[in-house]
Design an enzyme around this catalytic site. Structure first.
Site, PDB file in Angstrom:
ATOM      1  N   ASP A 281       5.785-136.234 167.648  1.00 50.58           N
ATOM      2  CA  ASP A 281       5.112-137.136 168.581  1.00 50.58           C
ATOM      3  C   ASP A 281       3.631-137.116 168.238  1.00 50.58           C
ATOM      4  O   ASP A 281       3.113-136.110 167.727  1.00 50.58           O
ATOM      5  CB  ASP A 281       5.331-136.693 170.027  1.00 50.58           C
ATOM      6  CG  ASP A 281       6.761-136.925 170.501  1.00 50.58           C
ATOM      7  OD1 ASP A 281       7.384-137.888 170.037  1.00 50.58           O
ATOM      8  OD2 ASP A 281       7.232-136.154 171.347  1.00 50.58           O
TER       9      ASP A 281
ATOM     10  N   ASP B  90       9.358-143.948 170.824  1.00 48.02           N
ATOM     11  CA  ASP B  90       9.472-143.805 172.280  1.00 48.02           C
ATOM     12  C   ASP B  90       9.108-145.111 172.985  1.00 48.02           C
ATOM     13  O   ASP B  90       9.793-145.546 173.908  1.00 48.02           O
ATOM     14  CB  ASP B  90       8.566-142.684 172.791  1.00 48.02           C
ATOM     15  CG  ASP B  90       8.955-141.317 172.257  1.00 48.02           C
ATOM     16  OD1 ASP B  90      10.147-141.109 171.937  1.00 48.02           O
ATOM     17  OD2 ASP B  90       8.062-140.455 172.157  1.00 48.02           O
TER      18      ASP B  90
END
Length: 154
Positions: free
Chosen positions: A116, A136
């Protein structure tokens, strides 16, 4: 958009996110932050060993297998929609969702964690600690489009 266009959208999301993740892995240290977009976003390297908000962090294998199973299930649904005429909102939602799911599932299987790299520069430390990736965002937008596309069918 033609069938190939929706498949290309999913593949493009997968490739873009994979390229960004590889760049982040090579060029940043874990936890390092860099302002981006005139400080509206923060780029940081974070290894998510679970799912959203590190749920299942200690059970990476289960999370990876669940991710793989759900991704394969959604792929079958995506392929089945190609026989429908119209409802491009539904197809676009599935393409976005799958592009993101493929990327995060690939990470879980190949790296054993999801890379991430985007967070928001808010004052609340807890919210600032939530880190996303392109996949995401695509999964969230895809799910919204799926709901809209399904509502259109009724």
């Amino acid at each position: 958009m033609a069938v190939i266009g929706f498949a290309a959208l999913a593949f493009g999301i997968f490739m873009l996110d994979l390229l960004v993740k590889n760049h982040i892995e090579k060029n940043m240290e874990e936890g390092e932050e860099k302002p981006f977009c005139k400080g509206r976003l923060l780029i940081k390297r974070y290894h998510n060993k679970g799912a959203f908000l590190d749920i299942g962090e200690g059970k990476q294998r289960i999370v990876a297998m669940l991710s793989l199973g759900l991704t394969l299930f959604m792929t079958v649904i995506f392929l089945a929609t190609f026989s429908f005429r119209g409802n491009s909102t539904l197809k676009a939602g599935l393409a976005l969702l799958l592009g993101g799911a493929y990327s995060n599932t690939y990470d879980r299987l190949a790296r054993k964690y999801v890379v991430d790299y985007v967070s928001f520069p808010v004052k609340n430390r807890r919210l600032r600690g939530i880190v996303f990736n392109i996949s995401d965002f695509c999964i969230i937008i895809g799910a919204l489009l799926l709901a809209l596309g399904e509502a259109k069918r009724k």
